[in-house]
Design a protein around this motif. Structure first.
Motif, mmCIF file in Angstrom:
data_model
loop_
_atom_site.group_PDB
_atom_site.id
_atom_site.type_symbol
_atom_site.label_atom_id
_atom_site.label_comp_id
_atom_site.label_asym_id
_atom_site.label_seq_id
_atom_site.Cartn_x
_atom_site.Cartn_y
_atom_site.Cartn_z
ATOM 1 N N SER A 60 116.558 13.996 60.890
ATOM 2 C CA SER A 60 117.837 13.348 61.187
ATOM 3 C C SER A 60 118.760 13.491 59.992
ATOM 4 N N MET A 61 119.996 13.776 60.255
ATOM 5 C CA MET A 61 120.986 13.824 59.170
ATOM 6 C C MET A 61 122.361 13.545 59.753
ATOM 7 N N THR A 62 123.342 13.390 58.867
ATOM 8 C CA THR A 62 124.712 13.206 59.319
ATOM 9 C C THR A 62 125.435 14.531 59.138
ATOM 10 N N VAL A 63 125.926 15.083 60.239
ATOM 11 C CA VAL A 63 126.654 16.348 60.150
ATOM 12 C C VAL A 63 128.102 16.102 60.571
ATOM 13 N N ASN A 64 129.013 16.345 59.676
ATOM 14 C CA ASN A 64 130.444 16.134 59.921
ATOM 15 C C ASN A 64 130.706 14.715 60.445
ATOM 16 N N GLY A 65 130.012 13.763 59.837
ATOM 17 C CA GLY A 65 130.239 12.358 60.164
ATOM 18 C C GLY A 65 129.468 11.856 61.370
ATOM 19 N N LYS A 66 128.735 12.743 62.047
ATOM 20 C CA LYS A 66 128.014 12.355 63.260
ATOM 21 C C LYS A 66 126.512 12.373 63.004
ATOM 22 N N GLU A 67 125.821 11.318 63.456
ATOM 23 C CA GLU A 67 124.359 11.285 63.326
ATOM 24 C C GLU A 67 123.752 12.301 64.287
ATOM 25 N N VAL A 68 122.897 13.152 63.774
ATOM 26 C CA VAL A 68 122.212 14.109 64.659
ATOM 27 C C VAL A 68 120.736 14.113 64.306
ATOM 28 N N SER A 69 119.910 14.473 65.272
ATOM 29 C CA SER A 69 118.504 14.638 64.956
ATOM 30 C C SER A 69 117.890 15.629 65.931
ATOM 31 N N THR B 134 134.427 34.215 56.243
ATOM 32 C CA THR B 134 135.443 33.181 56.022
ATOM 33 C C THR B 134 134.894 31.746 55.968
ATOM 34 N N PRO B 135 133.997 31.345 56.866
ATOM 35 C CA PRO B 135 133.494 29.964 56.759
ATOM 36 C C PRO B 135 132.894 29.665 55.389
ATOM 37 N N GLY B 136 132.074 30.604 54.880
ATOM 38 C CA GLY B 136 131.465 30.411 53.559
ATOM 39 C C GLY B 136 132.498 30.437 52.450
ATOM 40 N N MET B 137 133.483 31.331 52.591
ATOM 41 C CA MET B 137 134.546 31.409 51.584
ATOM 42 C C MET B 137 135.297 30.081 51.505
ATOM 43 N N ASN C 66 141.624 15.492 62.851
ATOM 44 C CA ASN C 66 142.561 15.186 63.937
ATOM 45 C C ASN C 66 143.334 16.418 64.420
ATOM 46 N N GLY C 67 142.637 17.523 64.530
ATOM 47 C CA GLY C 67 143.281 18.716 65.082
ATOM 48 C C GLY C 67 144.154 19.477 64.101
ATOM 49 N N ALA C 68 144.342 18.952 62.894
ATOM 50 C CA ALA C 68 145.169 19.661 61.909
ATOM 51 C C ALA C 68 144.246 20.415 60.954
ATOM 52 N N LEU C 69 144.549 21.663 60.677
ATOM 53 C CA LEU C 69 143.724 22.439 59.763
ATOM 54 C C LEU C 69 143.680 21.783 58.389
ATOM 55 N N HIS C 70 142.535 21.914 57.731
ATOM 56 C CA HIS C 70 142.411 21.507 56.325
ATOM 57 C C HIS C 70 143.355 22.380 55.505
ATOM 58 N N THR D 111 130.117 20.973 57.447
ATOM 59 C CA THR D 111 130.226 22.400 57.759
ATOM 60 C C THR D 111 131.700 22.736 57.967
ATOM 61 N N ILE D 112 131.970 24.017 58.221
ATOM 62 C CA ILE D 112 133.354 24.445 58.434
ATOM 63 C C ILE D 112 133.998 23.675 59.598
ATOM 64 N N GLU D 113 133.181 23.292 60.585
ATOM 65 C CA GLU D 113 133.736 22.558 61.740
ATOM 66 C C GLU D 113 134.204 21.163 61.345
ATOM 67 N N GLY D 114 133.728 20.677 60.175
ATOM 68 C CA GLY D 114 134.045 19.312 59.790
ATOM 69 C C GLY D 114 135.269 19.191 58.895
ATOM 70 N N LEU D 115 135.933 20.312 58.600
ATOM 71 C CA LEU D 115 137.052 20.250 57.657
ATOM 72 C C LEU D 115 138.349 19.787 58.304
#
Lengths: 265, 155
Positions: free
Chosen positions: B5-14, B103-106, B81-85, B74-78
């Motif tokens: 179990s961990m928190t990914v982009n603010g969401k608990e997942v397991s 690009t995601p890693g960069m 509210n729909g606005a790019l980081h 992860t890149i999905e968590g940046l």
């Protein structure tokens, strides 16, 4: 990667017990060498003993001129530590030149020293600075610790807990690195301390890190780049591979030694 | 098999995983977040960089079980509210990509770089800090420009 049993002990003693009970087990520190090796199926331990939850293995302190670095301290922490920068700036610089930022954020000093890769940076620092390797069983002088290619004096169930470095009067590390892996093709750590000058070479020797006595004697008399400029190290016993042959490595040792002495001032 | 179990982009997942499951496999195959890429699988290219408890690391060189209880970005968590980081926006504006695979890693490395070194990043620093990220298209020129602009924008 072959399957394995995973353990996350809370203390070094508990980890040592698991190692003793499982002869094919391996310790997982930062994993920046072990995991890639396992992914290539070049290693297939039955058990991995992750030291990540053993809290008291990380940290940096200085006392009476001796720097103590916990085995699980990542390279990035050594590189940015004001304590290290003050006591032995050459060691901070060395840590900041290992791998890349992502490897440095995870890879540990204990893992590097225990693995004794012939091209790793830390073994040169340990030998040149006259470090002491602290383990769950005893204290081992660096001179007695590195016993050959990927070989150390560690017993199968013995775990490095910390490494102590006496501060040097002058010290510097210079490496000619492989541009892809950032490992040393040749790295030379020069240190001048109360007991004299030490010159330790990594990346070049077939059996890993070694000292160059002739350079040490010359630098004891005259600590200057000129003193080592004329000293050629024989190519016998040096590595030859696609990156550099033994003769080229021998040449690089003198060049890197000169630069290290100049940098040490 | 252990449950991790961990928190990914603010969401608990397991998920139930093998001990040998890598963090990147956990993210892509178990959680379905395929933005984190596997380029080389030999710990060299940096396409798989994510942040774990605030540290940028290569998720192909980390076991999922090591991340039990961790907070992962992860890149999905940046984007919020729909606005790019700001760093994503800077890559967009400066065309900091060619094929886009790295690009995601960069971007994850770039954000970490700013968090560690601040908003004023010169070209030399950026290039040095990108040692662990390989762009097979060799599109570094615009990547470096993007990171400098993104760093400013993150103020």
């Amino acid at each position: 990667m072959y399957p394995f049993n995973y353990h996350q002990p809370k203390s070094a003693e508990e980890a040592a017990h698991i190692l003793a009970a499982n002869p094919e087990a391996k310790i997982l520190a930062g994993g920046q060498t072990l995991l890639p090796t396992m992914k290539q199926r070049l290693a297939g331990p039955s058990d991995l003993v992750d030291l990540g939850a053993v809290g008291d293995l990380a940290g940096i302190s200085e006392k009476g001129g001796t720097l103590r670095i916990g085995a699980m301290t990542p390279h990035a922490e050594v590189a940015k530590s004001p304590v290290v920068a003050k006591a032995i700036p050459a060691l901070a610089a060395l840590a900041g030149g290992i791998g890349d930022p992502h490897v440095r954020s995870v890879g540990t000093i204990g893992g590097s020293v225990a693995n004794n890769d012939p091209a790793a940076d830390y073994p040169a620092a340990c030998i040149a600075l006259g470090a002491t390797i602290h383990t769950t069983n005893r204290d081992i002088a660096a001179d007695d610790f590195f016993t050959g290619l990927f070989q150390t004096a560690l017993a199968d169930d013995e775990i490095i807990t910390a490494i102590s470095f006496p501060a040097a009067k002058k010290a510097a590390y210079t490496k000619f690195r492989n541009p892809a892996s950032r490992y040393a093709i040749v790295g030379v750590f020069v240190a001048q301390a109360a007991g004299g000058v030490r010159v330790a070479v990594t990346g070049a020797g077939e059996n890993g890190v070694f000292r160059v006595g002739e350079m040490e004697t010359a630098l004891d008399k005259n600590f200057s780049a000129d003193a080592v400029a004329g000293i050629a190290v024989p190519a016998d016993g040096l590595n030859s591979d696609i990156h550099a042959n033994a003769e080229y490595r021998a040449h690089l040792i003198t060049v890197m030694a000169k630069r290290a002495v100049a940098a040490a001032g | 098999m252990p449950t991790v179990s961990m928190t990914v982009n603010g969401k608990e997942v397991s998920a139930e995983v093998e001990t040998r499951t890598l963090l990147v496999q956990f993210l892509r195959d178990h959680i379905g977040l395929t933005g984190t890429h596997v380029g080389c699988d030999t710990s060299q290219c940096g396409a798989c960089v994510v942040h774990v408890d605030g540290k940028a690391l290569k998720s192909c060189t980390r076991l999922a079980v090591q991340c039990e209880g961790a907070s992962v970005t992860t890149i999905e968590g940046l984007a919020a509210n729909g606005a790019l980081h700001p760093m994503q926006q800077a890559f967009h504006e400066n065309h900091g990509l060619q094929c886009g695979f790295c690009t995601p890693g960069m971007i994850m490395s770039a954000v970490d770089m700013v968090e560690r070194l601040g908003n004023k990043l010169d070209e030399k620093t950026i290039r040095q800090e990108l040692e662990g990220n390989i762009c097979r298209c060799t599109g570094y020129h615009n990547i470096v420009k993007s990171i400098a602009a993104g760093a400013e924008a993150m103020k």
